[in-house]
Motif scaffolding. Structure first.
Motif, PDB file in Angstrom:
ATOM      1  N   SER A  98      -1.923 -18.722   9.491  1.00  0.00           N
ATOM      2  CA  SER A  98      -2.918 -17.929   8.762  1.00  0.00           C
ATOM      3  C   SER A  98      -4.324 -18.442   9.067  1.00  0.00           C
ATOM      4  O   SER A  98      -5.237 -17.655   9.315  1.00  0.00           O
ATOM      5  CB  SER A  98      -2.640 -17.999   7.262  1.00  0.00           C
ATOM      6  OG  SER A  98      -3.621 -17.299   6.546  1.00  0.00           O
ATOM      7  N   ARG A  99      -4.485 -19.756   9.066  1.00  0.00           N
ATOM      8  CA  ARG A  99      -5.802 -20.331   9.407  1.00  0.00           C
ATOM      9  C   ARG A  99      -6.178 -19.990  10.854  1.00  0.00           C
ATOM     10  O   ARG A  99      -7.326 -19.669  11.147  1.00  0.00           O
ATOM     11  CB  ARG A  99      -5.793 -21.843   9.179  1.00  0.00           C
ATOM     12  CG  ARG A  99      -5.885 -22.217   7.707  1.00  0.00           C
ATOM     13  CD  ARG A  99      -5.960 -23.711   7.500  1.00  0.00           C
ATOM     14  NE  ARG A  99      -4.701 -24.388   7.778  1.00  0.00           N
ATOM     15  CZ  ARG A  99      -3.660 -24.408   6.949  1.00  0.00           C
ATOM     16  NH1 ARG A  99      -3.731 -23.796   5.797  1.00  0.00           N
ATOM     17  NH2 ARG A  99      -2.561 -25.055   7.263  1.00  0.00           N
ATOM     18  N   HIS A 100      -5.203 -20.050  11.758  1.00  0.00           N
ATOM     19  CA  HIS A 100      -5.448 -19.691  13.158  1.00  0.00           C
ATOM     20  C   HIS A 100      -5.869 -18.226  13.253  1.00  0.00           C
ATOM     21  O   HIS A 100      -6.820 -17.886  13.959  1.00  0.00           O
ATOM     22  CB  HIS A 100      -4.192 -19.938  14.005  1.00  0.00           C
ATOM     23  CG  HIS A 100      -4.373 -19.631  15.446  1.00  0.00           C
ATOM     24  ND1 HIS A 100      -4.784 -20.579  16.349  1.00  0.00           N
ATOM     25  CD2 HIS A 100      -4.227 -18.480  16.145  1.00  0.00           C
ATOM     26  CE1 HIS A 100      -4.875 -20.027  17.550  1.00  0.00           C
ATOM     27  NE2 HIS A 100      -4.539 -18.746  17.448  1.00  0.00           N
ATOM     28  N   TYR A 101      -5.170 -17.360  12.520  1.00  0.00           N
ATOM     29  CA  TYR A 101      -5.482 -15.928  12.537  1.00  0.00           C
ATOM     30  C   TYR A 101      -6.892 -15.670  12.005  1.00  0.00           C
ATOM     31  O   TYR A 101      -7.636 -14.870  12.560  1.00  0.00           O
ATOM     32  CB  TYR A 101      -4.451 -15.150  11.717  1.00  0.00           C
ATOM     33  CG  TYR A 101      -4.790 -13.691  11.594  1.00  0.00           C
ATOM     34  CD1 TYR A 101      -4.528 -12.829  12.638  1.00  0.00           C
ATOM     35  CD2 TYR A 101      -5.400 -13.192  10.452  1.00  0.00           C
ATOM     36  CE1 TYR A 101      -4.857 -11.484  12.552  1.00  0.00           C
ATOM     37  CE2 TYR A 101      -5.733 -11.856  10.355  1.00  0.00           C
ATOM     38  CZ  TYR A 101      -5.465 -11.007  11.404  1.00  0.00           C
ATOM     39  OH  TYR A 101      -5.792  -9.686  11.321  1.00  0.00           O
ATOM     40  N   LEU A 144       3.428 -11.766  12.461  1.00  0.00           N
ATOM     41  CA  LEU A 144       2.551 -12.511  11.557  1.00  0.00           C
ATOM     42  C   LEU A 144       1.190 -11.829  11.425  1.00  0.00           C
ATOM     43  O   LEU A 144       0.635 -11.741  10.322  1.00  0.00           O
ATOM     44  CB  LEU A 144       2.382 -13.960  12.039  1.00  0.00           C
ATOM     45  CG  LEU A 144       3.533 -14.890  11.701  1.00  0.00           C
ATOM     46  CD1 LEU A 144       3.382 -16.200  12.467  1.00  0.00           C
ATOM     47  CD2 LEU A 144       3.611 -15.151  10.212  1.00  0.00           C
ATOM     48  N   CYS A 145       0.649 -11.339  12.525  1.00  0.00           N
ATOM     49  CA  CYS A 145      -0.632 -10.617  12.468  1.00  0.00           C
ATOM     50  C   CYS A 145      -0.501  -9.378  11.587  1.00  0.00           C
ATOM     51  O   CYS A 145      -1.370  -9.097  10.755  1.00  0.00           O
ATOM     52  CB  CYS A 145      -1.105 -10.227  13.861  1.00  0.00           C
ATOM     53  SG  CYS A 145      -1.639 -11.636  14.849  1.00  0.00           S
ATOM     54  N   TRP A 146       0.589  -8.643  11.778  1.00  0.00           N
ATOM     55  CA  TRP A 146       0.839  -7.474  10.938  1.00  0.00           C
ATOM     56  C   TRP A 146       0.898  -7.894   9.463  1.00  0.00           C
ATOM     57  O   TRP A 146       0.328  -7.246   8.593  1.00  0.00           O
ATOM     58  CB  TRP A 146       2.143  -6.796  11.360  1.00  0.00           C
ATOM     59  CG  TRP A 146       2.590  -5.762  10.371  1.00  0.00           C
ATOM     60  CD1 TRP A 146       2.168  -4.471  10.303  1.00  0.00           C
ATOM     61  CD2 TRP A 146       3.508  -5.951   9.301  1.00  0.00           C
ATOM     62  NE1 TRP A 146       2.789  -3.842   9.246  1.00  0.00           N
ATOM     63  CE2 TRP A 146       3.613  -4.731   8.618  1.00  0.00           C
ATOM     64  CE3 TRP A 146       4.274  -7.044   8.858  1.00  0.00           C
ATOM     65  CZ2 TRP A 146       4.437  -4.565   7.509  1.00  0.00           C
ATOM     66  CZ3 TRP A 146       5.085  -6.867   7.753  1.00  0.00           C
ATOM     67  CH2 TRP A 146       5.163  -5.642   7.100  1.00  0.00           C
ATOM     68  N   HIS A 147       1.589  -9.004   9.195  1.00  0.00           N
ATOM     69  CA  HIS A 147       1.718  -9.518   7.826  1.00  0.00           C
ATOM     70  C   HIS A 147       0.345  -9.876   7.249  1.00  0.00           C
ATOM     71  O   HIS A 147       0.029  -9.498   6.115  1.00  0.00           O
ATOM     72  CB  HIS A 147       2.636 -10.745   7.839  1.00  0.00           C
ATOM     73  CG  HIS A 147       2.730 -11.451   6.529  1.00  0.00           C
ATOM     74  ND1 HIS A 147       3.346 -10.893   5.427  1.00  0.00           N
ATOM     75  CD2 HIS A 147       2.264 -12.661   6.131  1.00  0.00           C
ATOM     76  CE1 HIS A 147       3.265 -11.739   4.408  1.00  0.00           C
ATOM     77  NE2 HIS A 147       2.619 -12.823   4.821  1.00  0.00           N
ATOM     78  N   PHE A 148      -0.477 -10.596   8.018  1.00  0.00           N
ATOM     79  CA  PHE A 148      -1.797 -11.008   7.533  1.00  0.00           C
ATOM     80  C   PHE A 148      -2.733  -9.809   7.339  1.00  0.00           C
ATOM     81  O   PHE A 148      -3.668  -9.880   6.548  1.00  0.00           O
ATOM     82  CB  PHE A 148      -2.448 -12.014   8.482  1.00  0.00           C
ATOM     83  CG  PHE A 148      -1.684 -13.306   8.611  1.00  0.00           C
ATOM     84  CD1 PHE A 148      -1.073 -13.906   7.527  1.00  0.00           C
ATOM     85  CD2 PHE A 148      -1.569 -13.926   9.846  1.00  0.00           C
ATOM     86  CE1 PHE A 148      -0.373 -15.091   7.643  1.00  0.00           C
ATOM     87  CE2 PHE A 148      -0.869 -15.114   9.986  1.00  0.00           C
ATOM     88  CZ  PHE A 148      -0.267 -15.696   8.879  1.00  0.00           C
ATOM     89  N   LYS A 178      -3.299  -9.071   1.723  1.00  0.00           N
ATOM     90  CA  LYS A 178      -4.728  -9.207   1.424  1.00  0.00           C
ATOM     91  C   LYS A 178      -4.981  -9.200  -0.082  1.00  0.00           C
ATOM     92  O   LYS A 178      -5.812  -9.967  -0.575  1.00  0.00           O
ATOM     93  CB  LYS A 178      -5.515  -8.095   2.109  1.00  0.00           C
ATOM     94  CG  LYS A 178      -5.606  -8.279   3.605  1.00  0.00           C
ATOM     95  CD  LYS A 178      -6.398  -7.172   4.247  1.00  0.00           C
ATOM     96  CE  LYS A 178      -6.517  -7.391   5.743  1.00  0.00           C
ATOM     97  NZ  LYS A 178      -7.310  -6.363   6.386  1.00  0.00           N
ATOM     98  N   THR A 179      -4.254  -8.365  -0.822  1.00  0.00           N
ATOM     99  CA  THR A 179      -4.404  -8.315  -2.278  1.00  0.00           C
ATOM    100  C   THR A 179      -3.980  -9.634  -2.909  1.00  0.00           C
ATOM    101  O   THR A 179      -4.700 -10.199  -3.743  1.00  0.00           O
ATOM    102  CB  THR A 179      -3.563  -7.155  -2.865  1.00  0.00           C
ATOM    103  OG1 THR A 179      -3.993  -5.937  -2.274  1.00  0.00           O
ATOM    104  CG2 THR A 179      -3.709  -7.078  -4.359  1.00  0.00           C
ATOM    105  N   ARG A 180      -2.795 -10.134  -2.515  1.00  0.00           N
ATOM    106  CA  ARG A 180      -2.311 -11.406  -3.065  1.00  0.00           C
ATOM    107  C   ARG A 180      -3.227 -12.563  -2.671  1.00  0.00           C
ATOM    108  O   ARG A 180      -3.502 -13.449  -3.471  1.00  0.00           O
ATOM    109  CB  ARG A 180      -0.882 -11.686  -2.614  1.00  0.00           C
ATOM    110  CG  ARG A 180       0.144 -10.882  -3.385  1.00  0.00           C
ATOM    111  CD  ARG A 180       1.570 -11.255  -3.040  1.00  0.00           C
ATOM    112  NE  ARG A 180       1.892 -10.741  -1.715  1.00  0.00           N
ATOM    113  CZ  ARG A 180       2.315 -11.486  -0.703  1.00  0.00           C
ATOM    114  NH1 ARG A 180       2.495 -12.761  -0.847  1.00  0.00           N
ATOM    115  NH2 ARG A 180       2.568 -10.948   0.471  1.00  0.00           N
TER     116      ARG A 180
END
Length: 119
Positions: free
Chosen positions: A21-24, A46-50, A56-58
């Motif tokens: 997530s930090r990398h993204y 993972l990109c799709w997830h982020f 984004k809401t959570r």
């Protein structure tokens, strides 16, 4: 035994996902992390997830909630009981209170740890 194993696996997964997530956040989709260089499909997921609205809401809610914390724990992974034992060995009169005040303070009021002991 299984509880410890599940807890450890959960921690490892959370840290692994947090690293990505930090990398993204820093690079978005343009660079694949070294750990996933041969697993582009996992990076895409993972990109799709982020990017998902649910994530984004959570994420926004969690950032807001962390900002509202009254007590900030700042001893890392060291359990508070180790500090209590340390103060007992030194012969301190109130080892639990000392360990608590060392372990917790507040974001805006460093004396609040003492107030929370009383209430």
């Amino acid at each position: 035994m299984w509880v410890l194993l599940e807890d450890k696996a959960s921690t490892i997964y959370r840290d692994w996902k947090g690293d990505f997530s930090r990398h993204y956040k820093e690079y978005e989709r343009e660079t694949i992390p070294a750990d996933l260089i041969h697993r582009k499909d996992e990076w895409d997921w993972l990109c799709w997830h982020f990017e998902s609205p649910d994530f984004k809401t959570r994420s926004a809610a969690n950032m807001t909630n962390r900002g509202k914390k009254e007590l900030k724990h700042h001893t890392g992974r060291l359990p508070i009981i180790y500090r209590v034992v340390h103060h007992k060995e030194k012969g301190e009169e109130f080892p639990v209170i000392l360990a608590y005040t060392e372990t917790y303070d507040t974001v805006n009021d460093p004396k609040a740890a003492n107030k929370n002991l009383v209430s």
